[in-house]
Design an enzyme around this catalytic site. Sequence first.
Site, PDB file in Angstrom:
ATOM      1  CD  GLU A 179      30.299 -45.654  10.365  1.00  0.00           C
ATOM      2  OE1 GLU A 179      29.453 -46.486  11.188  1.00  0.00           O
ATOM      3  OE2 GLU A 179      31.234 -46.168   9.858  1.00  0.00           O
ATOM      4  CE  LYS A 236      33.995 -42.283   6.271  1.00  0.00           C
ATOM      5  NZ  LYS A 236      32.989 -43.065   7.474  1.00  0.00           N
ATOM      6  CD  GLU A 255      29.895 -48.935   3.399  1.00  0.00           C
ATOM      7  OE1 GLU A 255      30.494 -47.867   4.128  1.00  0.00           O
ATOM      8  OE2 GLU A 255      30.360 -49.802   3.597  1.00  0.00           O
ATOM      9  CG  ASP A 278      35.997 -43.059   9.144  1.00  0.00           C
ATOM     10  OD1 ASP A 278      34.930 -42.274   9.429  1.00  0.00           O
ATOM     11  OD2 ASP A 278      36.052 -44.396   8.765  1.00  0.00           O
ATOM     12  CG  ASP A 328      35.755 -46.929  11.016  1.00  0.00           C
ATOM     13  OD1 ASP A 328      35.667 -46.940   9.861  1.00  0.00           O
ATOM     14  OD2 ASP A 328      34.816 -46.676  11.857  1.00  0.00           O
ATOM     15  CB  SER A 329      37.815 -49.559   6.051  1.00  0.00           C
ATOM     16  OG  SER A 329      38.612 -48.755   5.671  1.00  0.00           O
TER      17      SER A 329
HETATM   18  O1  KIV Z   1      36.135 -46.905   6.751  1.00  0.00           O
HETATM   19  C1  KIV Z   1      35.947 -46.468   5.754  1.00  0.00           C
HETATM   20  O2  KIV Z   1      36.920 -47.194   4.808  1.00  0.00           O
HETATM   21  C2  KIV Z   1      34.826 -46.094   4.987  1.00  0.00           C
HETATM   22  C3  KIV Z   1      34.478 -46.124   3.516  1.00  0.00           C
HETATM   23  C4  KIV Z   1      34.053 -47.475   3.500  1.00  0.00           C
HETATM   24  C5  KIV Z   1      33.527 -45.060   3.119  1.00  0.00           C
HETATM   25  O3  KIV Z   1      34.136 -45.635   5.939  1.00  0.00           O
END
Ligand code: KIV
Length: 294
Positions: A131, A129, A198, A99, A60-61
Amino acid sequence: MFTVSVTAPASAVLARKKVTTLTLRQKKERGEPITMLTAYDYPTALSMDQAGVDAILVGDSLGMVVLGYANTLPVTMEEMLHHSRAVARGAKNSLLIGDMPFMSYQADMNDAVRNAGRFLQQAGMDAVKLEGGRERADAVRAIVSAGIPVMGHLGLTPQSVNQLGGFRTQGKTAPAAKKLLEDALLLEEAGCFSLVLESVPARLAEHISRKISIPTIGIGAGVGCDGQVLVTHDLLGLFDRFTPKFVKKYADFHGEMKRAFGEYLAEVQARQFPAAEHSVEMANEEWESFLRDA
Ligand code: KIV
């Protein structure tokens, strides 16, 4: 009109099998470092898959490095699915991880399972993924029990940036380190197949990696993790706003893009582009016939 081949050399295709969650587990057991990168589009996914990366995270970056938001909070499920589909069209062998964006799994367990399922059913991902630590263990259990592999994410969890008081290193005090280790053990117990750590002190990340049997993937967490991930736009020098201390820039694509765009502008303005080799022509007799009738 020209065509570009987008297929990997036959030897590379033959040599590489599809990476699965089991592959990552086996790599940890053999002590082989796991490689992971983020991607958000087809050409990037294609080239990193052909380079042989083990896992691709559609992070989600995306919100920050591609869509230009200040943080990851505004990113929606629809945006994540749209970019995940593009990545899935480019990458054939890497393990693909979608994500889960902010508020797609925190409020309601049924929503969490349904949204996780959309990554696999509608976007070609192999896993998701999410968090958080102990507060997310139930969501992890519910998603895993639906047959969906889950990667956890501890330490600096960007979706909690407002709670953490900024993008800061986590686990720097003894109690905070203890809580991180407990969370890692809980997430393993809840069924995660792997954990991102992280911005965590290197010796703590190494300690956690030894204490759990699932692979840890570090970002700003030192060399003692079982694998490493970077945000691709940071690695390529494509994100101009800031570069975290833990990033190594392997290229300066922002500078290179500016140079290429500047050269193009100058050549168009000077009528140097397009040159004869960039233009198409028609047969003389067709042209003359056209002029006669025009
Ligand atoms: O969103 C993302 O790119 C991430 C990475 C920094 C692991 O969660």
